[in-house]
Design a protein around this motif. Structure first.
Motif, short mmCIF file in Angstrom:
data_model
loop_
_atom_site.label_atom_id
_atom_site.label_comp_id
_atom_site.label_asym_id
_atom_site.label_seq_id
_atom_site.Cartn_x
_atom_site.Cartn_y
_atom_site.Cartn_z
N UNK A 33 41.93 -2.97 -38.53
CA UNK A 33 42.39 -2.87 -39.93
C UNK A 33 41.48 -3.65 -40.86
N UNK A 48 38.34 -4.21 -40.46
CA UNK A 48 37.10 -3.45 -40.66
C UNK A 48 37.33 -2.28 -41.61
N UNK A 49 38.47 -1.61 -41.40
CA UNK A 49 38.74 -0.41 -42.19
C UNK A 49 38.89 -0.74 -43.65
N UNK A 50 39.66 -1.77 -43.91
CA UNK A 50 40.03 -2.03 -45.32
C UNK A 50 39.41 -3.30 -45.86
N UNK A 51 38.36 -3.80 -45.12
CA UNK A 51 37.66 -5.01 -45.58
C UNK A 51 38.64 -6.13 -45.91
N UNK A 70 39.53 -9.37 -46.08
CA UNK A 70 38.89 -10.69 -45.99
C UNK A 70 39.88 -11.74 -45.48
N UNK A 121 33.72 -12.05 -40.07
CA UNK A 121 33.64 -10.66 -39.61
C UNK A 121 32.75 -10.53 -38.39
#
Ligand code: SF4
Ligand code: SF4
Ligand code: SF4
Ligand code: SF4
Lengths: 254, 828, 200
Positions: free
Chosen positions: C31, C33-36, C38, C47
């Protein structure tokens, strides 16, 4: 700030490759160890330490022994950038105010997905698997200078400037269509081609791979709404129908 | 260049022949592209489809070594179709002069001009002269109808150069020939201008000088000399080669193109008498008539107070050549090969790769007792003793390496092809032990001087009496620049105007004020004015950086300084008509204004406007004061008939020393009859042998440079970024030849000549096409000469293509013929 | 005190939780990665760190998935008429008073869910490894990227359902994956056929 761009005019290019060395100079990129493979073109392709290169294209000609085209190649700084779309690491790829698609190696996680997202096969990866490509000389343009390659170009085959006026200028100079004018939301490296882009070794209608568009439009939202939906459905089920009861229990309760 | 780089933008037709600016002078393409943008035509004539050809509007191939045939055909075309600029030709050239009736040309003498002596291989030029009237002026026929006038003789000479004949010699398809002729011939109109860009592609032939002469004739016929966008433009191959030539790089000239004295010119008076061109025509400026002032001021500059009227201004100290002695490159290395030298300074050069017939050069180096290599890097010359085929044990030469600073590590002027001297500053200190060349010379001289002081010697005066005050170790280049410009040793007074021209000790204004009596000094007269006085202060004109361009022609007269007297386009008096009006008002280099306003005095009076004119005299129409435009020529006229050269007053086509043809298709003379033969029937060194029209070496070859490298590559092979772009020796050959030889692109092949061989990577390409020459097929190949065995150290670069080139030079300059020779190519 | 019956072995339970936790980590980082997201760096560091964790969790997940096959695949592939009936009434989940046919150790829903998990699990694992280990071949990367994401969408959906069904929807089920034992009576109701097979 008005969007900036590089206008590349192969009809003005003399294949001197000052642009290739200038890029290396500014970006302090080491050299590739190469061999002559029977062509002027060298290195054969972009690499993590080759951000731009001239492609020497020979096509048949009516009047001359050959038609020899020199096409400068680098990141296209797409407005709708496939690399950025697919990149999982926030901040690894970003747009500068001039419209450059720049990168931050610190943030890059080395997943190498961006090359799959790029319609132009541009991103390369260094020894640490971090992205490496042309960043439109981000530091120079931020300081109000032009990129090293265009600065060096003796003939104006690479011009840096405001995108709109570059396009306007080359239309006035008789180039009916500027390659990259509207593709992918408008490219940041645009080309004044005299003939079909194919001749210069470029794709006619560059596009972000369909699967990535599908993923972006459908799968990604689904992951978001889908799991939310699942939780919501469970709750609804619990409230409306309640926990599962077995026959006997039902009877007992009844 | 008669003109300058920026001026290329003013041309209507740009003929690139004998050069390859896109690859060797890429910046020039900026201006060429600007011209094209305005509708100019870029015409490229080259054996190979080059990167310049890639951008050309018209490309025509020709076999290496046949330029005179090609251009001779153009002269015929221009004359036959009346395309020449008549007013210009009649008034500004020697077309109207009547030639000695005994003069005979190749049409009559089967390839020879009158006066040839077969044993000496030289011409007696007695008949190459004009008919003189009682006043001692050439007789003229202004109608140009007299069969003995230059125009008619020229017409007859080139009538043999028919398109069919030319095409069968050059291998250029006839229609391409005519296309080029037509395009270039279009510049004979007053409002059309054509320029020519040449380089080593023209000079490095046994007919090199005549290649250029042929074009000069065309430019005169079309009225393109002196014009903005016109001229004869030599693209110099190194950033400062113009400067070094100006300063006496060659064996036969002192700084400022003053001849080196020969032993028979026993004193200064004889020297001046014999070498100063004279004219009886009061309307000819004959600028070289001032030669005496320049040699005297030069002597004053180098020997100072030791040069006195009494000792003939120390003329005796100057080294002299034996009468007829030629100390050019090929001869020097021939002598070295024969063991005539003890030592050799290889200063900023790499003869083991750059010298024609480099194998002979490498052997010659083994005969030396010592050699000093002054260079940025070790190279094939410095390391010759461990080179291929040599055993260090057998070689006695002691080699010294003196590392020198690069151009960014020192201050001074450099002069580009457009004669523009620009001052440059030091960016960084020299690294390591390296020093600027001037510091090395300085130290060397001071030590030599000390030895002479201590030990005496056969003739110490030339050393001991030399003026030499540039600093104890580091040289102050400003001192040199000022010495070059020259000083007033005494106060100079203009007696007529009763005005002080220059105070004692001041820098000279320019060469116009140089004197014959030893009261001025000047290290190089053409640079006089480059470092001068303004408001009693010394000003370095070469450091100027103003970008004003009032004419819009790109003269940029306030940017740095160019010789002579900051004149940006020389022979500019030919750009106006007899009344001083520009032939083409749209690109007026200069124009005569009867009411010119003097900004200082605020008075108006007649004068020239625009570029610095070739002299202040009024236009030619002024019967009394008007002067002829070609001020450097004794008779003031552009020379269509040029008796000054060794091999004929008109250029004639001869084949290269090595060529694919048994005979010259135009005459019985296969090669230039006036060249020096190092090897012939009478004998010669095996190293110098040549094989023409020989089955073993069936292909024409030429050498060239590419944008990615420089000269022998000593600087660029060491630069990894450049090496990345062009890592290896290659040979370009046509698809047709490759098929015959079963060679594929990328294959390693061997290229062999009668003198040596190199390996190369085959580049099979349509950029080379077989030529149809004399009804048979002739293949040509080409190789760059940037590579050498010494670096990269693993030998992956290959070796110099000069291992293949012949020992033969141009009849006038002795520049080696490296642009046309014969080879074989085989799969390695 | 009810008589207890063992429904899952210790190792089986252990493997289940390994699978669950790795899946959870994978999903979380996925998730991010998908929606950045932070915010996720608060848990995982950065990351870059997340990518390492994602990759190695992927190995664990794959291993665990393979092991689970021994426990559940044969049973899941074994379908009977009762399964069809069960399916036709959607396991009775849409009714307050369902009369579901008697089930074995796993009910039809569980069988199907497991089969789905195996298929998507293999897909997500293989595609993940391709992206990780075979970068450069654009065709494969694009295909893998697509497969990875389709499988991901399925898995997060299925896992959410699985958690609900194993907890709130079916009270008492979670015990199987905690102690491994359930009351015999409870088992009789849930898996009558299996209880019979076991000889009670
Ligand atoms: S390699 Fe780096 S830049 Fe490319 S997609 Fe992955 S994280 Fe983004
Ligand atoms: S060309 Fe490729 S790398 Fe460059 S911005 Fe577009 S998608 Fe990204
Ligand atoms: S813009 Fe900068 S980084 Fe990009 S190719 Fe040009 S010089 Fe290289
Ligand atoms: S510097 Fe300009 S002219 Fe030279 S190769 Fe690059 S784009 Fe072409």
């Amino acid at each position: 700030m008005a969007r900036k761009a590089l206008l590349i005019s192969p009809e003005l290019c003399i294949g001197c490759r000052g642009c290739q060395t200038a890029c290396k100079g500014w970006n302090q990129l080491p050299a590739e160890k190469t061999k002559n493979t029977g062509s002027f073109e060298n290195p054969a392709d972009l690499t993590p330490i080759v951000f731009n290169k001239i492609r020497y294209v020979e096509v048949p000609s009516e009047k001359d022994p050959v038609r020899w085209l020199f096409v400068s190649q680098r990141c296209m700084h797409c407005d709708d950038a496939g690399c950025m779309k697919i990149c999982p690491a926030p901040g690894a790829l970003y747009k500068t105010k001039e419209g450059a698609v720049a990168f931050n190696k610190e943030k890059c996680i080395g997943c190498k997905l961006c090359v799959a997202g790029c319609p132009f096969n541009v991103p390369r990866y260094d020894a640490k698997d971090k992205i490496s490509k042309c960043n439109l000389c981000e530091d120079r343009i931020a300081a109000g200078l032009e990129p090293a390659c265009s600065k060096t170009c003796p003939t104006g085959a690479i011009k840096y400037g405001e995108r709109d006026s570059l396009i306007g200028g080359s239309k006035k100079a008789g180039f009916a269509k500027v390659y990259g004018d509207t593709d992918l939301g408008g490219l940041g490296s645009i080309y004044a081609f005299k003939d079909s882009p194919k001749l210069y070794g470029m794709e006619e209608n560059p596009q972000i791979p369909e699967s990535i568009v599908f993923w972006h439009k459908v799968l990604k939202p689904l992951a978001y709404w889908g799991v939310g939906g699942a939780v919501a459905a469970s709750l609804l089920h619990y409230v409306v129908i309640g926990p599962h009861k077995d026959d006997e229990e039902v009877k007992k309760d009844g | 260049m008669t003109n300058h780089w920026v001026d290329l933008k003013n041309a209507d037709v740009i003929l690139v022949m004998g050069s390859n600016p896109a690859e060797n002078h890429p910046i020039s393409m900026k201006w060429i592209m600007k011209a094209r943008e305005k509708g100019a035509k870029l015409v490229v004539v080259d054996p190979r489809f080059t990167r310049t050809a890639a951008r050309a509007d018209l490309y025509a191939p020709l076999r290496s070594g046949t330029d005179i045939a090609f251009l001779g055909g153009m002269i015929k075309y221009i004359l036959d179709n009346n395309l020449y600029f008549k007013e210009y030709v009649v008034n500004y050239t020697n077309a109207t002069y009547l030639v000695n009736p005994d003069f005979k040309g190749p049409a009559e003498l089967n390839g020879l001009f009158s006066g040839y002596d077969e044993t000496t291989r030289k011409y007696d030029k007695k008949t190459w002269s004009f008919q003189m009237d009682e006043k001692g002026l050439p007789k003229k026929d202004m109608t140009m109808k007299d069969p003995n006038c230059v125009f008619q003789i020229m017409k007859k000479h080139y009538s043999r150069y028919t398109p069919d004949k030319v095409s069968s010699i050059t291998g250029t398809p006839k229609e391409k020939l005519l296309e080029v002729y037509k395009a270039y011939g279009s510049t004979g109109k007053p409002n059309r201008v054509g320029t020519e860009l040449y380089a080593m592609g023209w000079t490095q032939h046994t007919v090199g000088t005549q290649n250029i002469r042929t074009m000069a004739i065309i430019q005169l016929l079309l009225g393109n000399i002196g014009m903005a966008g016109g001229g004869m433009n030599a693209l110099r191959g190194e950033s400062n080669v113009q400067g070094s030539t100006d300063f006496g790089l060659l064996f036969h000239i002192l700084p400022g193109y003053i001849p080196v004295p020969s032993a028979t010119l026993v004193d200064l008076k004889t020297y001046i008498d014999k070498l100063t061109p004279k004219t009886k025509d009061p309307r000819s400026v004959n600028w070289w008539g001032n030669r005496g002032k320049y040699i005297t001021s030069y002597l004053k500059s180098i020997y100072g107070s030791n040069a006195t009227k009494e000792n003939g201004f120390a003329y005796d100290y100057l080294p002299k050549l034996d009468e007829g002695m030629n100390a050019s490159w090929l001869n020097l290395f021939d002598q070295m090969y024969k063991g005539k030298f003890d030592g050799f300074f290889a200063w900023g050069q790499n003869p083991a790769c750059s010298g024609a017939n480099a194998g002979k050069v490498r052997t010659a180096l083994t005969k030396l007792k010592w050699m000093v290599n002054v260079n940025l890097f070790d190279n094939e010359t410095a390391s010759f003793w461990k080179g291929p085929g040599l055993n260090p044990k057998d070689i006695q030469t002691e080699v010294f390496m003196l590392p020198c600073a690069s151009s960014v590590e020192k201050e001074g002027s450099i002069t580009n092809s457009g004669r523009l001297a620009q001052w440059r500053y030091k960016a960084i200190e020299p690294i390591g032990q390296s020093k600027p060349d001037s510091d090395i010379v300085n130290e060397l001289f001071l030590r030599v001087k000390k030895m002479y002081q201590k030990q005496g010697g056969a003739f110490p005066d030339p050393i001991l009496k030399l003026t030499w005050n540039y600093g104890a170790k580091a040289v102050n280049t400003h001192l040199i620049a000022k010495e070059v410009n020259g000083y007033y040793i005494e106060e100079l007074v203009d007696k007529k105007a009763n005005k002080v021209v220059g105070k004692k000790g001041d820098l000279c204004t320019n060469f116009v004020t140089l004197q014959l009596d030893g009261t001025t000094s000047c290290g190089n007269w053409i640079y006089s004015g480059s470092y001068t006085m303004k408001d009693d202060k010394q000003v370095n004109m070469m450091a100027r950086r103003k970008k004003d361009d009032p004419t819009g022609l790109g003269l940029f007269s306030d940017w740095a300084w160019c010789w002579p007297v900051n004149r940006r386009i020389i022979y500019n008096r030919a750009s106006v008509n007899m009344e001083g009006k520009p032939w083409d008002p749209k690109r007026a280099v200069i124009k005569w204004n009867p009411n010119k306003l003097d900004p200082k005095t605020k008075k108006t009076g007649p004068g020239w406007e625009g570029d610095v004119p070739d002299g202040p005299a009024p236009p030619m129409a002024d019967e009394k004061a008007g002067k002829y435009p070609f001020i450097m020529r004794a008779d003031g006229m552009g020379a269509l008939f040029g008796p000054g050269l060794a091999d004929g007053p008109f250029p004639e086509h001869y084949e290269a020393l090595e060529c694919p043809l048994q005979a010259n298709l135009l005459s019985k003379q296969r090669v230039n009859p006036a060249i020096k033969m190092f090897f012939d029937k009478k004998g010669g060194l095996k190293e110098d042998q040549f094989l023409s029209c020989d089955m073993r070496f069936p292909y024409v070859a030429t050498t060239y440079r590419v944008s990615e490298h420089w000269q022998t590559g000593v600087l660029t092979r060491h630069l990894p970024w450049q090496a990345e772009l062009q890592p290896q020796q290659f040979v370009e050959l046509s698809e047709e030849l490759a098929k015959e030889k079963n060679i594929k692109s990328g294959d390693k092949v061997t290229v062999k000549s009668a003198r040596g061989e190199v390996w190369a990577i085959a580049m099979v390409t349509n950029r080379f096409k077989p030529f149809k020459v004399a009804n048979s097929t002739v293949h040509q190949v080409g190789l760059p000469w940037h590579f050498g065995w010494q670096f990269p150290e693993d030998g992956s670069g290959g070796d110099s293509s000069n291992l293949l080139t012949p020992t033969v030079g141009d009849a006038n300059t002795m520049i080696p013929e490296t642009k046309a020779f014969m080879v074989n190519v085989e799969k390695a | 005190m009810d008589k207890m019956i063992r429904k899952a072995g210790v190792f089986e339970i252990f493997n289940h939780w390994v699978l669950a936790i790795s899946c959870f980590i994978l999903a979380l980082t996925g998730y991010a990665f998908l929606f950045h997201l932070e915010q996720m760096t608060g848990i995982f560091g950065s990351f870059a760190q997340m990518k390492v964790i994602h990759n190695y969790a992927g190995i664990v997940f794959t291993g665990s998935l393979v092991i689970s096959i021994f426990f559940y695949l044969p049973e899941s592939l074994h379908m009977t008429g009762d399964d069809l009936k069960w399916l036709s009434m959607l396991g009775g989940y849409l009714s307050k008073h369902p009369h579901v046919p008697p089930m074995g150790k796993l009910n039809t829903g569980q069988k199907l869910a497991y089969l789905g998990l195996v298929v998507s699990g293999i897909a997500i694992a293989v595609s993940g490894f391709v992206i990780w280990l075979m970068p450069g071949v654009k065709k494969y990367i694009l295909l893998s990227h697509l497969a990875h994401n389709i499988a991901f969408d399925y898995i997060v959906f299925a896992v959410a359902a699985h958690i609900y069904l194993a907890t709130l929807a079916n009270p008492g089920t979670l015990r199987i994956m905690l102690s491994g034992t359930v009351p015999l009576e409870w088992a009789r109701k849930k898996s009558p056929k299996w209880v019979k097979e076991m000889g009670y």
